[in-house]
Design an enzyme around this catalytic site. Structure first.
Site, PDB file in Angstrom:
ATOM      1  N   SER A  23       0.836  -1.210   0.000  1.00 29.78           N
ATOM      2  CA  SER A  23       0.000   0.000   0.000  1.00 29.78           C
ATOM      3  C   SER A  23       0.868   1.256   0.000  1.00 29.78           C
ATOM      4  CB  SER A  23      -0.895   0.016   1.237  1.00 29.78           C
ATOM      5  OG  SER A  23      -1.811  -1.043   1.178  1.00 29.78           O
ATOM      6  N   ASP A 318      -6.566  -8.526   4.251  1.00 33.64           N
ATOM      7  CA  ASP A 318      -5.725  -9.305   3.328  1.00 33.64           C
ATOM      8  C   ASP A 318      -5.110 -10.541   3.986  1.00 33.64           C
ATOM      9  OD1 ASP A 318      -6.255  -7.479   1.330  1.00 33.64           O
ATOM     10  OD2 ASP A 318      -4.426  -6.317   1.674  1.00 33.64           O
ATOM     11  N   LYS A 345     -12.175  -9.532  -3.742  1.00 31.29           N
ATOM     12  CA  LYS A 345     -10.710  -9.455  -3.846  1.00 31.29           C
ATOM     13  C   LYS A 345     -10.243 -10.122  -5.149  1.00 31.29           C
ATOM     14  CE  LYS A 345     -10.147  -7.119  -0.110  1.00 31.29           C
ATOM     15  NZ  LYS A 345      -9.786  -5.708  -0.227  1.00 31.29           N
TER      16      LYS A 345
HETATM   17  C1  S3P Z   1      -5.421  -1.522  -0.163  1.00 28.72           C
HETATM   18  C2  S3P Z   1      -6.649  -1.581   0.436  1.00 28.72           C
HETATM   19  C3  S3P Z   1      -7.382  -2.849   0.651  1.00 28.72           C
HETATM   20  C4  S3P Z   1      -6.478  -4.067   0.502  1.00 28.72           C
HETATM   21  C5  S3P Z   1      -5.587  -3.966  -0.700  1.00 28.72           C
HETATM   22  C6  S3P Z   1      -4.709  -2.725  -0.617  1.00 28.72           C
HETATM   23  C7  S3P Z   1      -4.809  -0.203  -0.350  1.00 28.72           C
HETATM   24  O1  S3P Z   1      -8.417  -2.948  -0.300  1.00 28.72           O
HETATM   25  O2  S3P Z   1      -7.251  -5.235   0.430  1.00 28.72           O
HETATM   26  O3  S3P Z   1      -4.742  -5.106  -0.787  1.00 28.72           O
HETATM   27  O4  S3P Z   1      -3.583  -0.125  -0.606  1.00 28.72           O
HETATM   28  O5  S3P Z   1      -5.514   0.805  -0.251  1.00 28.72           O
HETATM   29  P1  S3P Z   1      -9.844  -2.230  -0.077  1.00 28.72           P
HETATM   30  O6  S3P Z   1      -9.640  -0.777  -0.121  1.00 28.72           O
HETATM   31  O7  S3P Z   1     -10.687  -2.712  -1.215  1.00 28.72           O
HETATM   32  O8  S3P Z   1     -10.336  -2.720   1.244  1.00 28.72           O
END
Ligand code: S3P
Length: 433
Positions: A23, A318, A345
């Site tokens: 992220s 995750d 996902k």
């Molecule tokens: C992420 C947010 C999450 C996560 C993804 C990365 C991000 O998704 O599952 O792997 O970097 O903002 P969501 O925003 O759909 O919950």
């Protein structure tokens, strides 16, 4: 399609510096792309998802130079992006597509965002509708719910928006859209997702008011903002979680993961493993690049089932595939609820995890928003033939299961692990001696 054959090792030992957080790596590129000047990002995650972000940002006219696991981004400012000559391919990466859709909704250009088959099957109405309410002009297949998304950038209206899903991608898309506009934007509702966007934009000099139940962004009125932000990306807790569970379920294990991001919006898996009775020690806690970081050591443990629900879910979304493996080895029942997001996902992770557990000899009862299962009580799982379905976190969760399975475990399409964890298989081999 390739496959890998694994069997349970006698012991697991070692120290692992997990790759940079996915992220934070994405955000470091996208935010610095519109900063006023150059930034150097080290310990950048070179997984396929973040390379998709680099490719898209380059197509928008931003210079990004790779130097090993460091990256140099020469920001062009909030008014400096160039209309790309072609469709932007986000590969497998939902974060790339959703954050860029938000940013580009407020930029004076036409762009089209697409991705691989998995990404094109994932829901996008969650960003398209709120962005439209802010005046954005964008559309996609199935009435705006599926990529490719076509965006005619325009000046975004401010106002307020009540988030219905705890999604950092949606929250970040809206904040990025507002960043290029003239009016402030207030977000309320489910703002309790990972907060890397808020931390990083604030560090870049953006005026953000963070309250317990709202976030307000005031777009910059002076062209020196956002400042470029050089940083070292902390280790990804979502990657470290595979080793935490591996060590907890294996009868002769001790694994230390070093330099892991311990941002409280990301540490739900540690809380759950502790509640399950895992032997966990956290040390060397410090602050790095605006994020809490530490070393986490996990040793062989006797786990008990637990409930994973409510406010915990966004803090470990995750990690649920690998936490399901921990639950499968535990004594007693585990219940996962409120996790309907798993269905949106890279795969439908309620269905794919349940199918994999069944093959491993653990029956689960999938529900609309989670599953219930009874663990093996420390007994070995059954070696099986499993598929990653191109989902990186499934490939790695099955690898963790193989460490306590009888006989061989065969995983098809293991290379998908490199979407978020390049070098995963080599690290596994090193820990298993
Ligand atoms: C992420 C947010 C999450 C996560 C993804 C990365 C991000 O998704 O599952 O792997 O970097 O903002 P969501 O925003 O759909 O919950």
């Amino acid at each position: 399609m390739t496959h890998i054959t694994l069997s349970s090792p006698a012991r697991l030992r070692g120290s692992v510096e997990v790759p940079g957080d996915k992220s934070i790596s994405h955000r470091s590129i996208i935010f610095n792309a519109v900063a006023e000047g150059g930034a150097r990002i080290s310990h950048f995650l070179t997984g396929a998802d973040c390379l998709s972000t680099i490719a898209c940002v380059r197509a928008l006219g931003v210079e990004v130079e790779r130097q090993g696991d460091a990256v140099r981004v020469t920001g062009v400012g909030l008014r400096g992006l160039r209309e790309p000559a072609d469709v932007l391919d986000c590969g497998n990466s939902g974060t790339t597509l959703r954050l860029l859709a938000g940013l580009l909704a407020g930029q004076p250009m036409f762009t089209v965002l697409t991705g691989d088959e998995s990404l094109r099957s994932r829901p996008q109405r969650r960003i398209v509708e709120p962005l439209r309410q802010l005046g954005a002009q964008l559309d996609g297949r199935t009435n705006g719910d599926r990529a490719p998304l076509a965006i005619r950038g325009t000046s975004i209206k401010g106002g307020s928006f009540d988030l219905k899903i705890a999604s950092a991608q949606v929250k970040s898309a809206l904040l990025l859209a507002a960043l290029g506009g003239e009016d402030s934007l207030t977000l309320t509702g489910r703002i309790d997702s990972r907060d890397h966007t808020e931390r990083m934009l604030a560090a870049m000099g953006i005026d953000l008011q963070l309250k317990p139940d709202s976030i307000t962004l005031h777009p910059p009125t002076h062209p020196v903002f956002p400042y470029p932000l050089s940083l070292r990306v902390p280790g990804d807790p979502s990657s470290a979680a595979f080793w935490w569970v591996a060590a907890a379920i294996h009868p002769d294990a001790e694994i230390t993961t070093t330099g892991v991001c311990l941002n409280p919006t990301r540490t739900g898996a540690l809380d759950v493993l502790r509640a399950m009775g895992a032997n966990i020690a956290v040390g060397n806690e410090r602050n790095e690049s605006g994020e809490p970081v530490g070393d986490v050591t996990v040793r062989s443990s006797s786990l008990r089932g637990t409930e994973i629900s409510g406010a915990l879910i966004p803090r470990l979304i995750d990690e649920i595939p690998v936490l399901a493996i921990a639950a499968a080895c535990a004594h007693g029942d585990t219940l996962i609820r409120d996790a309907q997001e798993l269905r949106a996902k890279e795969t439908d992770r309620i269905a794919t995890v349940a199918a994999g557990l069944e093959a491993l000899g653990v029956h689960s009862e999938p529900t609309a928003d989670g599953m219930g299962l009874t663990g093996s009580g420390g007994a070995r799982l059954r070696g099986a033939t499993l598929h990653s379905h191109g989902d990186h976190r499934l490939a790695m969760a099955w690898a963790v299961a193989s460490l306590v399975a009888s006989g061989d475990t065969i995983i098809h399409n293991p290379e998908s692990a490199s979407v978020s964890y390049p070098g995963f298989w080599e690290t596994l081999a090193g820990l298993a001696g």
